[in-house]
Design a protein around this motif. Structure first.
Motif, mmCIF file in Angstrom:
data_model
loop_
_atom_site.group_PDB
_atom_site.id
_atom_site.type_symbol
_atom_site.label_atom_id
_atom_site.label_comp_id
_atom_site.label_asym_id
_atom_site.label_seq_id
_atom_site.Cartn_x
_atom_site.Cartn_y
_atom_site.Cartn_z
ATOM 1 N N ASP A 162 0.763 0.477 2.932
ATOM 2 C CA ASP A 162 -0.425 0.327 3.207
ATOM 3 C C ASP A 162 -1.160 1.945 3.250
ATOM 4 O O ASP A 162 -2.356 1.871 2.857
ATOM 5 C CB ASP A 162 -0.706 -0.136 4.645
ATOM 6 C CG ASP A 162 -0.808 -1.673 4.858
ATOM 7 O OD1 ASP A 162 -0.506 -2.388 3.684
ATOM 8 O OD2 ASP A 162 -0.711 -2.307 5.949
ATOM 9 N N LYS A 165 -2.172 2.515 -0.572
ATOM 10 C CA LYS A 165 -3.133 1.601 -1.583
ATOM 11 C C LYS A 165 -4.521 2.420 -1.888
ATOM 12 O O LYS A 165 -4.757 2.423 -3.250
ATOM 13 C CB LYS A 165 -3.335 0.630 -0.755
ATOM 14 C CG LYS A 165 -2.004 -0.655 -0.390
ATOM 15 C CD LYS A 165 -2.525 -1.900 0.315
ATOM 16 C CE LYS A 165 -1.328 -2.451 0.550
ATOM 17 N NZ LYS A 165 -1.561 -3.579 1.298
ATOM 18 N N SER A 166 -5.024 2.982 -0.900
ATOM 19 C CA SER A 166 -6.472 3.724 -1.251
ATOM 20 C C SER A 166 -6.282 4.791 -1.948
ATOM 21 O O SER A 166 -6.831 5.271 -3.136
ATOM 22 C CB SER A 166 -7.250 4.031 0.052
ATOM 23 O OG SER A 166 -8.286 4.774 -0.415
ATOM 24 N N GLN A 169 -5.842 3.658 -5.895
ATOM 25 C CA GLN A 169 -6.714 2.999 -6.427
ATOM 26 C C GLN A 169 -7.754 4.192 -6.901
ATOM 27 O O GLN A 169 -8.538 3.987 -8.030
ATOM 28 C CB GLN A 169 -7.679 2.139 -5.497
ATOM 29 C CG GLN A 169 -6.832 0.633 -5.366
ATOM 30 C CD GLN A 169 -6.795 -0.001 -6.606
ATOM 31 O OE1 GLN A 169 -5.883 -0.415 -7.014
ATOM 32 N NE2 GLN A 169 -8.022 -0.012 -7.310
ATOM 33 N N GLN A 170 -7.719 5.252 -6.364
ATOM 34 C CA GLN A 170 -8.509 6.454 -6.538
ATOM 35 C C GLN A 170 -7.870 7.404 -7.508
ATOM 36 O O GLN A 170 -8.525 8.167 -8.233
ATOM 37 C CB GLN A 170 -8.865 7.380 -5.430
ATOM 38 C CG GLN A 170 -9.552 6.814 -4.397
ATOM 39 C CD GLN A 170 -9.823 7.569 -3.193
ATOM 40 O OE1 GLN A 170 -10.379 8.615 -3.029
ATOM 41 N NE2 GLN A 170 -9.241 6.984 -1.948
ATOM 42 N N THR A 228 -5.759 12.656 -3.682
ATOM 43 C CA THR A 228 -7.182 12.634 -3.744
ATOM 44 C C THR A 228 -7.871 13.947 -3.659
ATOM 45 O O THR A 228 -8.818 13.971 -4.139
ATOM 46 C CB THR A 228 -7.820 12.001 -2.303
ATOM 47 O OG1 THR A 228 -7.156 12.639 -1.290
ATOM 48 C CG2 THR A 228 -7.165 10.531 -2.441
#
Length: 392
Positions: A162, A165-166, A169-170, A228
């Motif tokens: 978890d 995931k973000s 995606q970025q 990121t």
């Protein structure tokens, strides 16, 4: 829908064919990850005298193609029993699966080939490459950049997806043709790759990057890196290099096909291998062109040949003036001149940004095109090669 689609009750029989066809050993772990994949797949098969002899799985996914989401089915576990070899069963199933994809508004399909020439028969083409970098531990670069604001923690891969995931995606891994990974696929990955480990970068207690890797007696192998911000990326690579005393060689299996020699102080210290990876094909050309991610005004006409999906055959006109897009196929049956037409394989290669139309003309792969057609098609093509980190 196809008569070849099997009920889920055949799961165990297909699993046994999978073990035999791929000479794989049964284990609790293998059964666990295979069952999870099967439960999300559409199984196809041919039964002879009550026994499944040939089978494939068609797995529904979604892909982010340079900012546009498309339905994509991944073909997996193309397998036949020895007694079914040479009967054409796999070809029947491939064609049935592709027709079902088209009928169900699936736009793209990917697969991992055992032979590229075989899957070109079904309209697939090589568009994904991987690059493997190998460097001896005593040649590792020193990362001096200050990363004190970032904390890197080693965590259990299976229970911490978890957090990833973000970040994924970025990253470019998810934005240049890669998967929009569903929750079930995130759960599947640690089961499939039970030996892989995880390190996560945190800034202000928020996850900002990760590296998925594996350690052997002599190697440190990196499979996936995403971040990121720059500081998190530097911190993760610093974490990697701190293993310099525990491994003889460091290997990075990068899904990004770009070669980064210039980022290394001593390029001769790196052994680099570019490997063809997976194939793709356009299943629904109308939908792909209507949603294709371009803002470049262009107009061209194409005679397209698709030996499997007749819906893609014909004379196509594409026109886009920056506001209104028109994609039309002639309803008049065409006697397509194979010397001036383009196959769905070559068109896939161009529109996936893998090779330009100009290059294909230069290499004699397409002929008879006007210079305007070549120029306009290349003008709309995505500017970078696609990336796929996953494997079906």
């Amino acid at each position: 829908m196809s008569n070849f689609i099997l009920d889920q009750q055949y799961q165990e029989e297909i699993y046994q064919l999978y073990l035999y066809a791929f000479n794989a050993q049964d284990s609790a772990n293998r059964r666990d990850f295979w069952n999870r994949r099967f439960q999300h797949a559409i199984p196809y098969g041919i039964s002879v005298d009550g026994q499944i002899e040939t089978s494939i799985l068609s797995i529904p996914f979604e892909t982010n193609f340079f900012g546009t989401n498309f339905k994509m089915n991944g073909i997996s576990d193309v397998m036949s029993a020895p007694e079914a070899s040479g009967k054409g069963g796999a070809s029947q199933l491939m064609k049935a699966a592709l027709q079902d994809m088209y009928d169900n508004q699936v736009t793209l399909s990917y697969l991992a080939p055992f032979a590229f020439s075989y899957y070109r028969r079904f309209g697939y083409e090589q568009v994904f490459d991987h690059v493997t970098y190998t460097m001896a531990s005593d040649k590792l670069p020193r990362i001096s950049k200050n990363t004190e604001n970032v904390q890197v923690k080693r965590l259990d891969f299976s229970s911490n997806t978890d957090l990833l995931k973000s970040i994924y995606q970025q990253s470019p891994l998810a934005q240049r043709g890669g998967l929009n990974r569903a929750d079930w696929w995130w759960d599947y990955l640690p089961k499939k790759f039970a030996n892989r480990q995880l390190a996560v970068a945190f800034e202000h207690q928020q996850p900002t990057g990760y590296v998925i890797y594996e350690r052997t007696a002599s190697e440190f192998i990196i499979y996936e890196v995403a971040n990121t911000d720059i500081e998190s990326r530097q911190a993760l690579w610093k974490f990697v290099t701190k293993h310099g005393t525990t491994a003889e060689n460091f290997i990075y299996q990068s899904p990004v096909a770009d070669i980064d020699f210039d980022l290394v102080d001593e390029p001769y210290s790196v052994t680099t291998t570019v490997q063809p990876y997976m194939m793709a094909r356009i299943v629904n050309l109308q939908d792909f062109l209507e949603k294709y991610p371009t803002s470049t005004p262009a107009k061209f006409t194409l005679d397209v040949i698709d030996d499997v999906l007749s819906e893609n055959n014909g004379h196509w006109t594409f026109e886009f003036d920056g506001k209104v897009r028109s994609v039309q196929k002639s309803n008049v049956p065409l006697d397509i001149d194979t010397h001036t037409a383009i196959t769905i394989q070559q068109l896939t290669k161009i529109l996936f940004g893998y090779r330009s139309a100009a290059s294909l003309v230069e290499h004699g792969k397409i002929a008879g095109w006007t210079s305007d057609n070549v120029k306009n098609l290349d003008a709309i093509a995505v500017p970078q090669k696609p990336i796929l980190a996953d494997y079906f």
